[in-house]
Design an enzyme around this catalytic site. Structure first.
Site, mmCIF file in Angstrom:
data_model
loop_
_atom_site.group_PDB
_atom_site.id
_atom_site.type_symbol
_atom_site.label_atom_id
_atom_site.label_comp_id
_atom_site.label_asym_id
_atom_site.label_seq_id
_atom_site.Cartn_x
_atom_site.Cartn_y
_atom_site.Cartn_z
ATOM 1 N N ASN A 233 -3.730 17.469 -84.235
ATOM 2 C CA ASN A 233 -4.004 16.108 -84.706
ATOM 3 C C ASN A 233 -5.500 16.167 -85.060
ATOM 4 O O ASN A 233 -6.344 16.345 -84.179
ATOM 5 C CB ASN A 233 -3.730 15.155 -83.545
ATOM 6 C CG ASN A 233 -3.706 13.684 -83.892
ATOM 7 O OD1 ASN A 233 -3.722 12.856 -82.992
ATOM 8 N ND2 ASN A 233 -3.630 13.325 -85.141
ATOM 9 N N CYS B 275 -7.360 6.663 -79.044
ATOM 10 C CA CYS B 275 -6.821 7.892 -79.614
ATOM 11 C C CYS B 275 -6.924 8.964 -78.527
ATOM 12 O O CYS B 275 -8.030 9.358 -78.143
ATOM 13 C CB CYS B 275 -7.631 8.303 -80.839
ATOM 14 S SG CYS B 275 -7.121 9.891 -81.472
ATOM 15 N N GLY B 276 -5.785 9.389 -78.001
ATOM 16 C CA GLY B 276 -5.775 10.311 -76.870
ATOM 17 C C GLY B 276 -6.217 11.718 -77.246
ATOM 18 O O GLY B 276 -7.054 12.327 -76.554
ATOM 19 N N ASN B 277 -5.662 12.251 -78.348
ATOM 20 C CA ASN B 277 -6.068 13.607 -78.753
ATOM 21 C C ASN B 277 -7.543 13.608 -79.152
ATOM 22 O O ASN B 277 -8.283 14.551 -78.852
ATOM 23 C CB ASN B 277 -5.222 14.081 -79.941
ATOM 24 C CG ASN B 277 -3.773 14.355 -79.537
ATOM 25 O OD1 ASN B 277 -3.512 14.772 -78.410
ATOM 26 N ND2 ASN B 277 -2.840 14.126 -80.456
ATOM 27 N N ASN C 23 -3.186 1.005 -77.515
ATOM 28 C CA ASN C 23 -2.680 0.903 -78.892
ATOM 29 C C ASN C 23 -1.140 0.891 -78.830
ATOM 30 O O ASN C 23 -0.543 1.364 -77.869
ATOM 31 C CB ASN C 23 -3.259 2.022 -79.799
ATOM 32 C CG ASN C 23 -2.954 3.405 -79.328
ATOM 33 O OD1 ASN C 23 -2.643 3.612 -78.157
ATOM 34 N ND2 ASN C 23 -3.030 4.379 -80.199
ATOM 35 N N ASN D 253 2.725 2.565 -83.815
ATOM 36 C CA ASN D 253 2.920 4.023 -83.839
ATOM 37 C C ASN D 253 4.349 4.276 -83.364
ATOM 38 O O ASN D 253 4.741 3.778 -82.299
ATOM 39 C CB ASN D 253 1.923 4.695 -82.894
ATOM 40 C CG ASN D 253 0.485 4.435 -83.324
ATOM 41 O OD1 ASN D 253 0.028 4.961 -84.321
ATOM 42 N ND2 ASN D 253 -0.229 3.587 -82.582
ATOM 43 N N GLU E 281 2.242 7.878 -87.190
ATOM 44 C CA GLU E 281 1.133 7.046 -86.727
ATOM 45 C C GLU E 281 0.806 5.901 -87.680
ATOM 46 O O GLU E 281 0.716 6.111 -88.898
ATOM 47 C CB GLU E 281 -0.128 7.902 -86.558
ATOM 48 C CG GLU E 281 -0.102 8.741 -85.320
ATOM 49 C CD GLU E 281 -1.465 9.350 -85.030
ATOM 50 O OE1 GLU E 281 -2.488 8.686 -85.236
ATOM 51 O OE2 GLU E 281 -1.473 10.513 -84.601
ATOM 52 N N ARG E 282 0.588 4.763 -87.084
ATOM 53 C CA ARG E 282 0.077 3.608 -87.816
ATOM 54 C C ARG E 282 -1.247 4.006 -88.490
ATOM 55 O O ARG E 282 -2.087 4.677 -87.868
ATOM 56 C CB ARG E 282 -0.185 2.493 -86.793
ATOM 57 C CG ARG E 282 -0.760 1.239 -87.382
ATOM 58 C CD ARG E 282 -0.933 0.222 -86.322
ATOM 59 N NE ARG E 282 -1.999 0.602 -85.383
ATOM 60 C CZ ARG E 282 -2.563 -0.234 -84.528
ATOM 61 N NH1 ARG E 282 -2.126 -1.470 -84.455
ATOM 62 N NH2 ARG E 282 -3.516 0.159 -83.716
ATOM 63 N N CYS F 234 0.432 12.979 -81.388
ATOM 64 C CA CYS F 234 -0.314 11.757 -81.102
ATOM 65 C C CYS F 234 -0.452 11.678 -79.579
ATOM 66 O O CYS F 234 0.544 11.587 -78.860
ATOM 67 C CB CYS F 234 0.449 10.554 -81.646
ATOM 68 S SG CYS F 234 -0.284 8.988 -81.149
ATOM 69 N N THR G 198 -1.771 9.386 -77.468
ATOM 70 C CA THR G 198 -1.310 8.162 -76.799
ATOM 71 C C THR G 198 0.212 8.054 -76.913
ATOM 72 O O THR G 198 0.872 7.544 -75.997
ATOM 73 C CB THR G 198 -2.013 6.920 -77.382
ATOM 74 O OG1 THR G 198 -2.022 7.009 -78.811
ATOM 75 C CG2 THR G 198 -3.436 6.790 -76.854
HETATM 76 N N1 LIG Z 1 -3.811 10.119 -82.924
HETATM 77 C C1 LIG Z 1 -4.021 9.190 -81.917
HETATM 78 C C2 LIG Z 1 -3.807 7.750 -82.158
HETATM 79 C C3 LIG Z 1 -4.692 7.229 -83.307
HETATM 80 C C4 LIG Z 1 -4.582 5.753 -83.523
HETATM 81 C C5 LIG Z 1 -3.270 5.297 -84.063
HETATM 82 N N2 LIG Z 1 -2.994 5.795 -85.382
HETATM 83 C C6 LIG Z 1 -3.261 3.750 -84.055
HETATM 84 O O1 LIG Z 1 -3.498 3.125 -85.103
HETATM 85 O O2 LIG Z 1 -3.026 3.190 -82.974
HETATM 86 C C7 LIG Z 1 -3.771 9.704 -80.521
HETATM 87 O O3 LIG Z 1 -3.873 10.934 -80.333
HETATM 88 O O4 LIG Z 1 -3.568 8.919 -79.596
#
Ligand SMILES: N[C@@H](CCC[C@H](N)C(=O)O)C(=O)O
Length: 329
Positions: A12, A80-82, A169, A205, A223-224, A232, A234
């Site tokens: 990611n 964003c966890g990653n 999120n 998401n 992902e949103r 992802c 999270t």
């Molecule tokens: N890639 C992420 C999450 C990034 C945000 C997501 N697209 C959103 O809009 O909530 C992860 O690793 O958590």
């Protein structure tokens, strides 16, 4: 000159900008414009990325900095966890500390360096919280309930049971069999729920999760603000929590869960403190490239003269992924 990094957690991919290097920090508008440009797969750098992570100072107790997450479409995400693993590594190396907190939009999250997942694969553990199942937190509507936990939702897919969780999120996790769900199904549902729709007004998401055995999942996410990604963080954390709640005979609180994804693998551990849930997300924090650019060019969003150097870390990551005994479909 200013140094940006191209980084990834389970492939990611992100660019990291540390605003504290700048004489004049980028404004909100400049950061959003830079995120949209640099992450664009054609017009951006290094075939783009899934988002821009902006580091800045934080004066909160115990923190070494703050992280802002900007998706490729310019929308702001609360977490964003990653990405947080890579920001944690950056701050750990900048300040020579292995355990601290990072300020994120909704909370200060505890992070620490972990034993490397494999030779040459720097690894960090990050806290994922706060967690909520309430319709107002995601938000969602028109689904006939205030919480969605292990529910069939025929409009979203057949043979799949859904759980909706904000971490914070928003995530919608569909559990089922990948042979019937297929990545195409994920793309169709993710696109539907991230365009104007009556269910998730702010988008969501969307992940498909397949149980591959005790304490083992495979998760893929639309992902949103981005689209299909390799992983992802999270999303995998929310899927792990749903796994513990919905299938307690297969996944236990406080035990490590292995989560495979199209970009590799992470470990998660879900904690339940009187229905206050938190998740540890443990995985790689890989820096693939350094990018040198002038501060003026950053302000004018001009990437033409940026100089890119490989770090050489990706080879070790690929060896790690090549050795994974996962149940890819
Ligand atoms: N890639 C992420 C999450 C990034 C945000 C997501 N697209 C959103 O809009 O909530 C992860 O690793 O958590």
């Amino acid at each position: 000159m200013v140094q940006l990094l191209k980084v990834h957690g389970s492939q990611n991919q992100f660019f990291i900008l540390d605003q504290t290097q700048l004489k004049n920090k980028l404004s909100d508008q400049e950061r959003i414009a830079l995120a949209k440009h640099i992450t664009d797969k054609d017009a951006g750098l290094l075939h783009g990325a899934d988002g821009l992570l902006v580091i800045d100072d934080s004066d909160h107790d115990g923190t070494l900095g703050s992280m802002e997450v900007i998706n490729t479409d310019g929308s702001i995400a609360s977490m964003c966890g990653n990405g947080l693993r890579t920001v944690s590594r950056y701050l750990a190396e900048k300040y020579g500390k292995d355990e601290f907190k990072v300020q994120t939009q909704d909370s200060d999250l505890a992070v620490h360096k972990e034993a490397d997942l494999a030779n040459g694969v720097p690894t960090f553990s990050v806290e994922i919280s706060p967690v909520s199942f309430n319709k107002e937190s995601l938000p969602f509507d028109n689904l006939g309930a205030d919480q969605i936990i292990n529910q069939p939702i025929p409009e979203f897919g057949v043979g799949v049971r859904f759980t909706a969780i904000a971490v914070p999120n928003p995530h919608l996790i569909g559990f089922g069999n990948f042979k019937t769900m297929k990545p195409d199904g994920l793309k169709v549902l993710g696109s539907m729920l991230n365009n104007k729709n009556k269910f998730f007004p702010d988008g969501v998401n969307v992940s498909f999760a397949e149980i591959q055995g005790p304490n083992t999942l495979f998760v893929q996410t639309f992902e949103r603000g981005v689209g299909l990604t390799n992983a992802c963080g999270t999303g995998m954390s929310a899927a792990s929590l749903a796994f513990c709640i919905n299938r307690p005979e297969l996944a236990k609180f406080d035990e490590l869960i292995t989560v495979y994804n199209p970009g590799g693998m992470v470990k998660t551990r879900v904690h339940d403190d009187n229905d206050q849930y938190t998740i540890d997300l443990i995985g790689n924090a890989t820096f693939t490239h350094k990018v040198e650019i002038s501060e003026d060019a950053l302000h004018s969003n001009d990437l033409d003269d940026a100089t890119v150097t490989e770090t050489g870390e990706q080879a070790a990551y690929e060896t790690f992924v090549g050795g994974l005994d996962n149940g890819r479909f």
